[in-house]
Write an enzyme that holds these catalytic residues in place. Sequence first.
Site, mmCIF file in Angstrom:
data_model
loop_
_atom_site.group_PDB
_atom_site.id
_atom_site.type_symbol
_atom_site.label_atom_id
_atom_site.label_comp_id
_atom_site.label_asym_id
_atom_site.label_seq_id
_atom_site.Cartn_x
_atom_site.Cartn_y
_atom_site.Cartn_z
ATOM 1 N N ASN A 5 43.214 32.009 24.799
ATOM 2 C CA ASN A 5 41.937 30.962 25.188
ATOM 3 C C ASN A 5 40.642 31.324 24.559
ATOM 4 O O ASN A 5 39.734 30.390 24.475
ATOM 5 C CB ASN A 5 41.873 30.703 26.835
ATOM 6 C CG ASN A 5 41.651 31.842 27.469
ATOM 7 O OD1 ASN A 5 42.172 33.089 27.182
ATOM 8 N ND2 ASN A 5 40.727 32.219 28.267
ATOM 9 N N ARG A 6 40.437 32.630 24.042
ATOM 10 C CA ARG A 6 39.255 33.139 23.278
ATOM 11 C C ARG A 6 39.479 34.260 22.489
ATOM 12 O O ARG A 6 40.644 34.814 22.619
ATOM 13 C CB ARG A 6 38.211 33.234 24.420
ATOM 14 C CG ARG A 6 38.473 34.431 25.430
ATOM 15 C CD ARG A 6 37.413 34.255 26.565
ATOM 16 N NE ARG A 6 37.857 35.383 27.535
ATOM 17 C CZ ARG A 6 37.219 36.502 27.844
ATOM 18 N NH1 ARG A 6 36.556 37.104 26.916
ATOM 19 N NH2 ARG A 6 37.879 37.391 28.807
ATOM 20 N N GLY A 7 38.629 34.691 21.707
ATOM 21 C CA GLY A 7 38.813 35.668 20.816
ATOM 22 C C GLY A 7 39.740 35.797 19.835
ATOM 23 O O GLY A 7 40.233 35.125 19.356
ATOM 24 N N ARG A 28 44.386 32.814 31.374
ATOM 25 C CA ARG A 28 44.328 33.066 32.690
ATOM 26 C C ARG A 28 43.017 32.291 33.502
ATOM 27 O O ARG A 28 43.212 31.808 34.567
ATOM 28 C CB ARG A 28 43.850 34.679 32.901
ATOM 29 C CG ARG A 28 43.744 35.005 34.202
ATOM 30 C CD ARG A 28 43.456 36.798 34.434
ATOM 31 N NE ARG A 28 42.244 36.942 33.398
ATOM 32 C CZ ARG A 28 41.660 37.982 33.290
ATOM 33 N NH1 ARG A 28 41.898 38.872 34.270
ATOM 34 N NH2 ARG A 28 40.713 38.021 32.685
ATOM 35 N N VAL A 43 48.962 37.906 33.217
ATOM 36 C CA VAL A 43 50.004 38.707 32.380
ATOM 37 C C VAL A 43 50.227 40.001 33.175
ATOM 38 O O VAL A 43 51.234 40.563 32.974
ATOM 39 C CB VAL A 43 49.669 39.454 31.104
ATOM 40 C CG1 VAL A 43 49.451 37.967 30.020
ATOM 41 C CG2 VAL A 43 48.229 40.126 31.008
ATOM 42 N N GLY A 71 44.225 41.465 26.716
ATOM 43 C CA GLY A 71 43.813 42.753 26.998
ATOM 44 C C GLY A 71 42.551 42.860 27.739
ATOM 45 O O GLY A 71 41.660 41.868 27.843
ATOM 46 N N TYR A 134 42.144 52.696 28.344
ATOM 47 C CA TYR A 134 42.446 51.709 27.459
ATOM 48 C C TYR A 134 43.110 52.439 26.077
ATOM 49 O O TYR A 134 44.336 51.601 25.752
ATOM 50 C CB TYR A 134 41.029 51.389 26.766
ATOM 51 C CG TYR A 134 41.120 50.200 25.733
ATOM 52 C CD1 TYR A 134 41.443 48.920 25.995
ATOM 53 C CD2 TYR A 134 40.790 50.357 24.385
ATOM 54 C CE1 TYR A 134 41.470 47.898 25.035
ATOM 55 C CE2 TYR A 134 40.902 49.396 23.402
ATOM 56 C CZ TYR A 134 41.141 48.450 23.716
ATOM 57 O OH TYR A 134 41.226 47.322 22.848
ATOM 58 N N LYS A 138 46.806 51.159 24.878
ATOM 59 C CA LYS A 138 47.188 50.758 23.471
ATOM 60 C C LYS A 138 47.949 51.789 22.634
ATOM 61 O O LYS A 138 48.860 51.261 21.805
ATOM 62 C CB LYS A 138 45.832 50.655 22.777
ATOM 63 C CG LYS A 138 44.808 49.663 23.406
ATOM 64 C CD LYS A 138 45.575 48.141 23.419
ATOM 65 C CE LYS A 138 44.689 47.063 23.567
ATOM 66 N NZ LYS A 138 45.170 45.750 23.453
HETATM 67 P P1 NDP Z 1 38.486 38.989 24.702
HETATM 68 O O1 NDP Z 1 37.827 40.142 25.858
HETATM 69 O O2 NDP Z 1 37.451 38.184 23.736
HETATM 70 O O3 NDP Z 1 39.654 38.472 25.273
HETATM 71 C C1 NDP Z 1 40.440 38.859 26.153
HETATM 72 C C2 NDP Z 1 41.732 37.740 26.263
HETATM 73 O O4 NDP Z 1 42.570 38.695 27.241
HETATM 74 C C3 NDP Z 1 41.432 36.635 27.077
HETATM 75 O O5 NDP Z 1 41.838 35.410 26.755
HETATM 76 C C4 NDP Z 1 41.589 37.030 28.514
HETATM 77 O O6 NDP Z 1 41.750 35.897 29.381
HETATM 78 C C5 NDP Z 1 42.990 37.801 28.207
HETATM 79 N N1 NDP Z 1 43.286 38.385 29.715
HETATM 80 C C6 NDP Z 1 42.721 39.546 29.926
HETATM 81 N N2 NDP Z 1 43.209 39.954 31.187
HETATM 82 C C7 NDP Z 1 44.169 39.115 31.388
HETATM 83 C C8 NDP Z 1 45.402 38.959 32.349
HETATM 84 N N3 NDP Z 1 45.375 39.778 33.382
HETATM 85 N N4 NDP Z 1 46.341 38.134 32.330
HETATM 86 C C9 NDP Z 1 46.190 37.081 31.297
HETATM 87 N N5 NDP Z 1 45.297 37.069 30.453
HETATM 88 C C10 NDP Z 1 44.177 38.104 30.488
HETATM 89 O O7 NDP Z 1 39.193 40.106 23.979
HETATM 90 P P2 NDP Z 1 39.538 40.197 22.498
HETATM 91 O O8 NDP Z 1 39.931 38.769 21.957
HETATM 92 O O9 NDP Z 1 38.472 40.861 21.666
HETATM 93 O O10 NDP Z 1 40.989 41.224 22.617
HETATM 94 C C11 NDP Z 1 42.225 40.572 22.159
HETATM 95 C C12 NDP Z 1 43.126 41.723 22.137
HETATM 96 O O11 NDP Z 1 42.547 42.596 21.018
HETATM 97 C C13 NDP Z 1 43.094 42.753 23.214
HETATM 98 O O12 NDP Z 1 44.366 43.449 23.438
HETATM 99 C C14 NDP Z 1 42.146 43.914 22.625
HETATM 100 O O13 NDP Z 1 42.560 44.956 23.533
HETATM 101 C C15 NDP Z 1 42.346 43.871 21.317
HETATM 102 N N6 NDP Z 1 41.451 44.527 20.580
HETATM 103 C C16 NDP Z 1 40.137 44.022 20.400
HETATM 104 C C17 NDP Z 1 39.069 44.649 19.970
HETATM 105 C C18 NDP Z 1 37.935 44.263 19.653
HETATM 106 O O14 NDP Z 1 37.143 44.866 18.970
HETATM 107 N N7 NDP Z 1 37.283 43.086 20.036
HETATM 108 C C19 NDP Z 1 39.394 45.758 19.029
HETATM 109 C C20 NDP Z 1 40.897 46.240 19.116
HETATM 110 C C21 NDP Z 1 41.743 45.831 20.020
HETATM 111 P P3 NDP Z 1 40.510 35.165 30.234
HETATM 112 O O15 NDP Z 1 39.682 34.400 29.378
HETATM 113 O O16 NDP Z 1 41.158 34.469 31.189
HETATM 114 O O17 NDP Z 1 39.791 36.346 30.798
#
Ligand code: NDP
Length: 228
Positions: A5-7, A28, A43, A71, A134, A138
Amino acid sequence: MTGGNRGIGLAIAQRFAEAGDHVAVTYRTGEPPQGLFGVQCDVTDNAQVEQAFKEITAHQGPVEVLVSSAGMTRDTLLMRMTEEDCTTVIDTNLTSAYRMAKAASRTMLRARKGRIILIASASALYGAPGQSNYTASKAGLIGFARSLARELGSRNITVNVVSPGLTETDMARALSDDQRTAILQQVPLARIGQAQEVAAAVAFLASDDAGYITGAVLPVDGGAAMGH
Ligand code: NDP
């Protein structure tokens, strides 16, 4: 696609959708992204994961590509970290991949093909102070993926990891300016990554061109973790 849904998750989902694939995202909180089929799923809850797979399979057929991107971080130094800080992050980032992969591999084994792609992090390879929970989660994804690659390879299912460095999303925006500067000093390409750049690597690993790649860790980190 979890966390779609984002990122980074949203960028990956959009990339597949633009290529004409049937995409299902889990979210979520909030609403599913416009134009994409969404299923609500935390998740960390196995019943919700099972239900999500049922709904997705009924709507779109068997899952051929699983991307696990949901994550979270809960950064703090070890001495201040509660057990809950540790187990919540490991449950969300690592045990969730077990739940997702188990559900997805059932249909992939039957189909005798599939792609599983897990989103880890460059920090898992070189460590990060304040992120021991974290980075442990990972780094765990890498061992998990490599074992699955060996378990599932003979059925034409590949299991790979994409390892992003600092990427412009809410997660990165939560860092202080000092933290960002310190991380960027270690990046040979001297800039933050974009979610679309991570999506491009995921799309490659899901493509036919990557059919002989499994158990790999593909960095998308501007060179930050090279050699690890
Ligand atoms: P964001 O914080 O932007 O988004 C996190 C996402 O994970 C959201 O969609 C969130 O849903 C979802 N999420 C978190 N907890 C749960 C849960 N319990 N059940 C379902 N969904 C959940 O993170 P990023 O887009 O930056 O990160 C995406 C992945 O990339 C992650 O695994 C992160 O660890 C990894 N990553 C990111 C980096 C960065 O610099 N951004 C660097 C390296 C790795 P909701 O919107 O509902 O909270």
